[in-house]
Design a protein around this motif. Sequence first.
Motif, mmCIF file in Angstrom:
data_model
loop_
_atom_site.group_PDB
_atom_site.id
_atom_site.type_symbol
_atom_site.label_atom_id
_atom_site.label_comp_id
_atom_site.label_asym_id
_atom_site.label_seq_id
_atom_site.Cartn_x
_atom_site.Cartn_y
_atom_site.Cartn_z
ATOM 1 N N PRO A 34 1.215 9.435 -6.364
ATOM 2 C CA PRO A 34 0.992 10.465 -5.349
ATOM 3 C C PRO A 34 -0.370 11.139 -5.526
ATOM 4 C CG PRO A 34 2.579 11.188 -6.994
ATOM 5 C CD PRO A 34 2.339 9.748 -7.244
ATOM 6 N N ALA A 35 -0.852 11.651 -4.388
ATOM 7 C CA ALA A 35 -2.173 12.280 -4.388
ATOM 8 C C ALA A 35 -2.212 13.467 -5.334
ATOM 9 C CB ALA A 35 -2.515 12.720 -2.970
ATOM 10 N N GLN A 36 -3.348 13.595 -5.982
ATOM 11 C CA GLN A 36 -3.565 14.718 -6.891
ATOM 12 C C GLN A 36 -4.719 15.567 -6.343
ATOM 13 O OE1 GLN A 36 -1.533 15.177 -9.511
ATOM 14 N NE2 GLN A 36 -0.450 13.293 -8.929
ATOM 15 N N ALA A 91 0.834 -1.202 0.000
ATOM 16 C CA ALA A 91 0.000 0.000 0.000
ATOM 17 C C ALA A 91 0.870 1.254 0.000
ATOM 18 C CB ALA A 91 -0.920 -0.015 1.206
ATOM 19 N N ILE A 92 1.954 1.246 0.781
ATOM 20 C CA ILE A 92 2.826 2.424 0.854
ATOM 21 C C ILE A 92 3.544 2.621 -0.479
ATOM 22 C CG2 ILE A 92 4.890 3.325 1.991
ATOM 23 C CD1 ILE A 92 3.863 2.142 4.574
ATOM 24 N N LEU A 106 -7.432 12.099 -3.437
ATOM 25 C CA LEU A 106 -6.454 11.796 -2.396
ATOM 26 C C LEU A 106 -5.832 10.416 -2.575
ATOM 27 C CD1 LEU A 106 -5.157 12.806 0.230
ATOM 28 C CD2 LEU A 106 -7.037 11.743 1.489
ATOM 29 N N PHE A 107 -6.672 9.450 -3.013
ATOM 30 C CA PHE A 107 -6.170 8.082 -3.150
ATOM 31 C C PHE A 107 -5.927 7.738 -4.611
ATOM 32 C CE2 PHE A 107 -9.064 7.813 0.626
ATOM 33 C CZ PHE A 107 -8.041 7.817 1.565
ATOM 34 N N PRO A 108 -4.976 6.858 -4.889
ATOM 35 C CA PRO A 108 -4.695 6.459 -6.276
ATOM 36 C C PRO A 108 -5.895 5.768 -6.916
ATOM 37 C CG PRO A 108 -2.930 5.754 -4.807
ATOM 38 C CD PRO A 108 -4.045 6.234 -3.949
ATOM 39 N N THR A 109 -6.097 6.008 -8.182
ATOM 40 C CA THR A 109 -7.129 5.297 -8.950
ATOM 41 C C THR A 109 -6.469 4.689 -10.182
ATOM 42 O OG1 THR A 109 -7.700 7.320 -10.123
ATOM 43 C CG2 THR A 109 -9.024 6.776 -8.192
ATOM 44 N N GLY A 110 -7.236 3.825 -10.871
ATOM 45 C CA GLY A 110 -6.697 3.214 -12.067
ATOM 46 C C GLY A 110 -5.758 2.056 -11.790
ATOM 47 N N ILE A 111 -5.720 1.597 -10.567
ATOM 48 C CA ILE A 111 -4.878 0.446 -10.222
ATOM 49 C C ILE A 111 -5.640 -0.832 -10.567
ATOM 50 C CG2 ILE A 111 -3.757 -0.763 -8.294
ATOM 51 C CD1 ILE A 111 -3.463 1.940 -6.947
ATOM 52 N N LEU A 123 2.352 1.787 -3.364
ATOM 53 C CA LEU A 123 1.370 2.323 -4.307
ATOM 54 C C LEU A 123 1.126 3.809 -4.081
ATOM 55 C CD1 LEU A 123 -1.256 -0.602 -4.310
ATOM 56 C CD2 LEU A 123 0.186 0.118 -6.217
ATOM 57 N N LEU A 124 1.084 4.205 -2.832
ATOM 58 C CA LEU A 124 0.867 5.619 -2.536
ATOM 59 C C LEU A 124 2.041 6.461 -3.039
ATOM 60 C CD1 LEU A 124 -0.687 5.455 1.055
ATOM 61 C CD2 LEU A 124 -1.773 6.372 -0.995
ATOM 62 N N ARG A 125 3.239 5.901 -2.924
ATOM 63 C CA ARG A 125 4.411 6.657 -3.365
ATOM 64 C C ARG A 125 4.502 6.694 -4.895
ATOM 65 N NH1 ARG A 125 8.410 4.382 1.399
ATOM 66 N NH2 ARG A 125 8.089 6.142 2.815
#
Lengths: 90, 278
Positions: free
Chosen positions: A32-34, A24-25, A38-43, A27-29
């Motif tokens: 990054p939030a836009q 998860a970390i 706030l959370f990634p999409t398209g994964i 993926l967040l890195r």
Amino acid sequence: MFNGLTQDELAAALLNVPAVELEAINLLREHPAQPGNLFPTGIAPEVYTNATIEMVKYSRACADLATRMRLLPSQALAIPDDDLIGGFSL
Amino acid sequence: MNILLTGDLTTCLQLAGIWLDPLTMDDALDSEEQEILVTLREHRIEQYASYLWHTYEGCSPMEVNSKVTDELNAWLPYEGEYLELQQVTWGLPITFMGAGVHDESDFWEASWGTEIARLFLLDENKRDHYVWGAHKIMRDVKRTLDESDDLSCALAWLFSSSGNTLIDMSYEEGANNGLGAGNWDGLELITDMHHEASELLGRAVNAFKLLDENNDLYGQFCGDLIRAYWQSIEEAHNVCDIYGADSAPYHRNTIGDPSAASAADPEPDLYAVRDRAA
């Protein structure tokens, strides 16, 4: 043989524990939030599912550990008399 | 903002928790959604992830509900179905198969249903049938049948005596006994029960078709029922003799039920059935 642990030694040991590698970390890195997102999409769903399972297991492990620590029996401390306020001792 | 999220491990870890395991933030969810998520998190973590993924991908709550419900139904290893996601909090979707003599069901519409019911003096217009007396007769008749005979399954289904809860209970009975709300020990148990119940019900339906098609078999079957009935009468009279002459007058409102003193004696009706069976 374990002969005890001071407070400073305990703190040093905890600081030396390596950070947990969580997907998860990563993926967040990597995503990054836009603004407005706030959370990634398209994964890919399978990537998300694996990261979620890992995160839930990690959450449970942390909760279990916290519970076990709360249930530890208390231990009497050997404190030198000079450290006690007013030299009071039992 | 990005520097903060990716550089601070603690913040990043908290954000990951909120993102992938939002139950750590209980206050952020309303109670119904939280209940569903708790259930999915405990029992179907893949669907828990799917629920969150669809939500973050911008699906509406209705779309999320539909997609996750479909996934749950595809996962079920037996004939069952979640109609809406909320049902997941009630436990596994159990299919009860109890005979419909207690319900407004297809039972009365099937020719065999009305015929068999008439043998046991069940009245289509009286829904609160009391059949435990008939249960004993059924048991006696079963002794005369081959254990593997489909007729045994038919009788077991009609009178809730198979020993399989799904066969022996209707939806209403299951609900009244609290069996529709996740009281099952595990999926393995319910799957085995469902397979057994499906087999028993299939054989029961075969038996009723056979009775419809084979008049000789139907006559023999009815004859066995009548013999068992008269035997039950003799046994009941013997019971009355044991308890003495002061016992209440012998009446019954269903076959084999000698305790209902206020009911009309249906025995004359049985003469007609017996003659027909002969």
